[in-house]
Design a protein around this motif. Sequence first.
Motif, mmCIF file in Angstrom:
data_model
loop_
_atom_site.group_PDB
_atom_site.id
_atom_site.type_symbol
_atom_site.label_atom_id
_atom_site.label_comp_id
_atom_site.label_asym_id
_atom_site.label_seq_id
_atom_site.Cartn_x
_atom_site.Cartn_y
_atom_site.Cartn_z
ATOM 1 N N GLU A 26 61.034 -17.661 -17.745
ATOM 2 C CA GLU A 26 59.825 -18.065 -17.016
ATOM 3 C C GLU A 26 58.926 -18.856 -17.958
ATOM 4 O O GLU A 26 58.939 -18.644 -19.167
ATOM 5 C CB GLU A 26 59.064 -16.840 -16.504
ATOM 6 C CG GLU A 26 59.735 -16.150 -15.338
ATOM 7 C CD GLU A 26 59.304 -16.708 -13.985
ATOM 8 O OE1 GLU A 26 58.447 -17.626 -13.959
ATOM 9 O OE2 GLU A 26 59.816 -16.224 -12.969
ATOM 10 N N VAL A 47 54.950 -20.332 -18.703
ATOM 11 C CA VAL A 47 53.518 -20.371 -18.417
ATOM 12 C C VAL A 47 53.026 -21.733 -18.903
ATOM 13 O O VAL A 47 53.048 -22.026 -20.089
ATOM 14 C CB VAL A 47 52.754 -19.240 -19.121
ATOM 15 C CG1 VAL A 47 51.253 -19.396 -18.903
ATOM 16 C CG2 VAL A 47 53.228 -17.895 -18.599
ATOM 17 N N HIS A 48 52.639 -22.572 -17.932
ATOM 18 C CA HIS A 48 52.285 -23.944 -18.278
ATOM 19 C C HIS A 48 50.880 -24.001 -18.855
ATOM 20 O O HIS A 48 50.049 -23.144 -18.617
ATOM 21 C CB HIS A 48 52.380 -24.841 -17.042
ATOM 22 C CG HIS A 48 53.778 -24.989 -16.555
ATOM 23 N ND1 HIS A 48 54.603 -26.001 -16.976
ATOM 24 C CD2 HIS A 48 54.516 -24.252 -15.696
ATOM 25 C CE1 HIS A 48 55.768 -25.884 -16.396
ATOM 26 N NE2 HIS A 48 55.754 -24.831 -15.609
ATOM 27 N N PHE A 100 47.528 -24.175 -15.454
ATOM 28 C CA PHE A 100 48.067 -23.068 -14.680
ATOM 29 C C PHE A 100 48.564 -23.534 -13.328
ATOM 30 O O PHE A 100 47.978 -24.395 -12.696
ATOM 31 C CB PHE A 100 46.997 -21.988 -14.487
ATOM 32 C CG PHE A 100 46.420 -21.497 -15.784
ATOM 33 C CD1 PHE A 100 47.199 -21.452 -16.918
ATOM 34 C CD2 PHE A 100 45.108 -21.085 -15.861
ATOM 35 C CE1 PHE A 100 46.683 -21.017 -18.119
ATOM 36 C CE2 PHE A 100 44.577 -20.644 -17.055
ATOM 37 C CZ PHE A 100 45.364 -20.613 -18.188
ATOM 38 N N LEU A 145 48.488 -22.061 -10.367
ATOM 39 C CA LEU A 145 47.964 -21.031 -9.463
ATOM 40 C C LEU A 145 47.213 -21.711 -8.324
ATOM 41 O O LEU A 145 46.651 -22.779 -8.488
ATOM 42 C CB LEU A 145 46.995 -20.105 -10.211
ATOM 43 C CG LEU A 145 47.601 -19.280 -11.338
ATOM 44 C CD1 LEU A 145 46.509 -18.583 -12.130
ATOM 45 C CD2 LEU A 145 48.592 -18.268 -10.798
ATOM 46 N N ASN A 193 49.108 -14.999 -5.062
ATOM 47 C CA ASN A 193 49.745 -15.896 -6.024
ATOM 48 C C ASN A 193 51.010 -15.276 -6.592
ATOM 49 O O ASN A 193 52.017 -15.961 -6.764
ATOM 50 C CB ASN A 193 48.775 -16.225 -7.155
ATOM 51 C CG ASN A 193 47.972 -17.467 -6.875
ATOM 52 O OD1 ASN A 193 48.486 -18.576 -6.961
ATOM 53 N ND2 ASN A 193 46.729 -17.292 -6.481
ATOM 54 N N GLN A 221 42.943 -15.735 -15.650
ATOM 55 C CA GLN A 221 43.902 -16.545 -14.894
ATOM 56 C C GLN A 221 45.227 -16.626 -15.648
ATOM 57 O O GLN A 221 46.302 -16.570 -15.060
ATOM 58 C CB GLN A 221 43.349 -17.954 -14.669
ATOM 59 C CG GLN A 221 42.154 -17.969 -13.731
ATOM 60 C CD GLN A 221 41.701 -19.386 -13.400
ATOM 61 O OE1 GLN A 221 42.374 -20.352 -13.729
ATOM 62 N NE2 GLN A 221 40.564 -19.491 -12.756
ATOM 63 N N GLN A 222 45.110 -16.752 -16.963
ATOM 64 C CA GLN A 222 46.333 -16.820 -17.753
ATOM 65 C C GLN A 222 47.119 -15.504 -17.669
ATOM 66 O O GLN A 222 48.338 -15.505 -17.590
ATOM 67 C CB GLN A 222 45.978 -17.126 -19.202
ATOM 68 C CG GLN A 222 47.163 -17.539 -20.022
ATOM 69 C CD GLN A 222 46.721 -18.009 -21.367
ATOM 70 O OE1 GLN A 222 45.982 -17.323 -22.060
ATOM 71 N NE2 GLN A 222 47.155 -19.175 -21.758
ATOM 72 N N GLU A 250 49.141 -15.540 -14.645
ATOM 73 C CA GLU A 250 50.375 -16.312 -14.825
ATOM 74 C C GLU A 250 51.453 -15.459 -15.496
ATOM 75 O O GLU A 250 52.617 -15.488 -15.114
ATOM 76 C CB GLU A 250 50.104 -17.553 -15.693
ATOM 77 C CG GLU A 250 49.434 -18.701 -14.961
ATOM 78 C CD GLU A 250 50.439 -19.575 -14.218
ATOM 79 O OE1 GLU A 250 51.487 -19.061 -13.806
ATOM 80 O OE2 GLU A 250 50.158 -20.763 -14.031
ATOM 81 N N LYS A 274 52.696 -12.788 -13.132
ATOM 82 C CA LYS A 274 53.554 -13.400 -12.123
ATOM 83 C C LYS A 274 54.968 -13.534 -12.672
ATOM 84 O O LYS A 274 55.949 -13.209 -12.007
ATOM 85 C CB LYS A 274 52.982 -14.782 -11.764
ATOM 86 C CG LYS A 274 53.532 -15.386 -10.510
ATOM 87 C CD LYS A 274 52.735 -16.622 -10.112
ATOM 88 C CE LYS A 274 53.215 -17.853 -10.858
ATOM 89 N NZ LYS A 274 52.482 -19.072 -10.454
#
Lengths: 360, 515
Positions: free
Chosen positions: B87, B89-90, B93, B95, B104, B151-152, B155, B158
């Motif tokens: 996976e 994590v950009h 984000f 989202l 999300n 928010q991170q 991610e 997720k």
Amino acid sequence: MSAAPATLPRWVDLALLPLLNLALALAITALLMLATGNDPIVALTALAVGSLGSADAIGYTLYYATNMAFTGLAVAVAFQGGLFNIGAEGQATMAGLGVALVALNLEALPAALLVPMAMLGGAGLGAGCAAIPGWLQARRGSHIVITTIMFNFLAASLLVYLVVNVLIAPGSMSPETRRFAAAADLPLLSSLGLPSSAPVNLALLLALLAAAAVWLLVWRTPWGYGLRVMGQSTEVARYAGIDQERTTILVMALSGALASGVAVNELLGAQHRLLLGFTGGYGFTGIAVALMGHNHPAGVLLAALLFGALTQGGAELAFEVPDVPSEIVVLIQGLVILFAGALGNMLRPALLRVMGRAGR
Amino acid sequence: MPPDTVAPAIELRGIDKRFGMVQACRGVDLVVRRGEIHGIVGENGAGKSTLMAILHGFYQADAGDILVHGTPAIIRDSRDAIRLGIEMVHQHFMLVDRLTVLENVLLGAEGGARLAPGAARAVAELARLGDAYGMRVDPHAHIEDLPVGAQQRVEILKALYRGAEILILDEPTGVLTPQEADDLFRVLRALRDRGCTVLLITHKLREIMAVTDRVSVMRAGRMVAHRDTAATSVAELGELMIGRRLAAPPPRPAPRSGPALLEARGLTVRDAAGMERVKGIDLVLRGGEVLGIAGVAGNGQGELLEALAGMRIPSAGEIRLHGRVVFPGRGFNPAALRRQGFAHVPEDRLRSGLLRQASAADTAILGYQNDPAYRGRLGLLSPDGITAHGARLMRDHDVRPGDPALRSALLSGGNQQKLILAREIERDPAVLLVGQPTRGVDIGGIDAIHQRLLACRAAGKAVLVVSVELDEILALADRILVMFEGRFMGELTAAEASEQRLGLLMTGVTQDALT
């Protein structure tokens, strides 16, 4: 992730690709005619001969193309600023009112004054009808697409009211004004030596001049540079200090003034009176013309010629081959728009492969 | 566990990737052991992002093999990657702002036609993951209401919810305060301790030293070194990245403090949403100096810069240019300021500074299109004149390739920036504002741009630099203002400033507390 679009030679982009798209649209038309039991060769021949086969046919093609050139330019110039003017139809309608008010009220003037003033009256009302949505977009953030569509209805309703209740010729049963004074007639090209009975008139030359003027304004002036910057990115325009409110209102006014050419061609050139429905949907066809012409004046002129030919040829087709449903012309136009506009780049990858191989 | 008895989580062998003329990766080998935090460092354009994109199925390698847990793998798209437990994590984000955390997390993993059962499972699983890794998040909070650090975490949650065993983080600390970055590192260590493998891509060497177990260095598409973090140093990694010893910056002559050219008093600026982002700041910019504004991204620097440049109308305060009041007043706009010897290189060149679809020559007159120098016959714009001007500017400022007809978007980031800087300093402005001078510019370009800016300073211009890169601020500025939540937390001279002091001010510690 989309790779950067690879480049094709200019002539491929500007000439070969549109021609291939047109051929594709006609090929599908032919298939549909086969499916409905008609001979596509006969029908397409009738279409071609009907639009380009005689001086009269060419005259009518040019006459229709004039309308489409004006509305195509109107849509294209606004689009260079990132504004989608759907309201050329309503702007042309209002321009008709302006043309008629001048022509009916100042008929004592000589032609050399009356014609330009009628044109100015038309351009003024057309520009106003477009500048108000422009102002609403610039100052109030109302979306130009929505407001110009709404103004189409406003203009149509206003014209119906005024023509039916106020401007109608006394004693007339049909909703039209009395004939304008003869001094307001634009010279037909036939009177200048074109061997054609078609109502193609001086407005055609006006359309060519308008195309040249639009090109100069958009590609050769700092104002036009600012317009194109705004069309590419409002953020960049903000950084560059371009007055976007002013530019938006001005370019919309210009767009509406260009659309008024339809009223000049139809009312001063052919009908010589104001009547309902004279705009004939040219405002909407102009969107397709601009799309197909890549929003460039030269492209718009070529696309207008094509759509003019389809309109004229289609009328002949319905006359010559009565079995072909008259809707087929609308169908052809739709297919041309589909292939040249919406699917305009469908053949690009294949062309790129072919050209790439040839180039290696 | 001894590393050699377990197959590595990821093994790359001889990965090649070419984009047109550019060889982004050549013969890259990489071994990432299971359950380690592995750093990948390199300059912009060294190929690290391309490599990670290949690992995540965004691109396919032209040649080479990928082994995941010892098994050869073909990764055609991100679904293949997710199936293999990889996976990403950009940096920006992925989202949906208006949806909740839960929604999300469920995107793409709804688990059936009806949402409710899957949602109930997800709530329980999120709570378990949150407890296990110390990153609890309210599943019903809306993303737009959460701070960036949270928010991170969403991610990461997720990714874990979808069963990630190998987590790739691309420049994860770019938007974080130092405290938030520390929290992130704590989470990453917890992940490692529970058997997760973490790949950390960054250009910040300090972070590599702080959190990784091993580190690989990329340069110009090649893997140039693998090191155990404990056995290397920032200096060594820096040399490996650049391929030569880092030269000490040349000594700068002391600033010749000239007249105050740009002054702001009590300046208050709101953003488009009406939020007050700059809260009554004062600022004086003198000729012959570089004033640096440091701070974590998003603390009002962007709005301040736009307000000073006339792009955004302040809601209160006063701005003077050459001692004359320009705000409040009529004609406070970028075009009018440019005419008064003012130039501005915007923070985000792609969004504001250049015409991507137009030629480099067209970009080179942006903002100055009314200059009579570009007119020809009848006062119309002269395409030849514009092209010649573009060619001259590109030649004088070493913008490559020097083809003025090239579309601006096709120039590299560094050359785009050089072109914009060239355009802005060409008219010899008295005041120059520069936002993020070297964002996305490679080291060679960074040096050239810094030299240009210092040359402007030497020529007596007033230069204001806004940057989130502390190294850059320290390399350029004579005075440094640190911005935090719309205010200046303090002012340091170049001599007083250190990364530690600036870092503290950036987190909102006041200067008084420091002394």
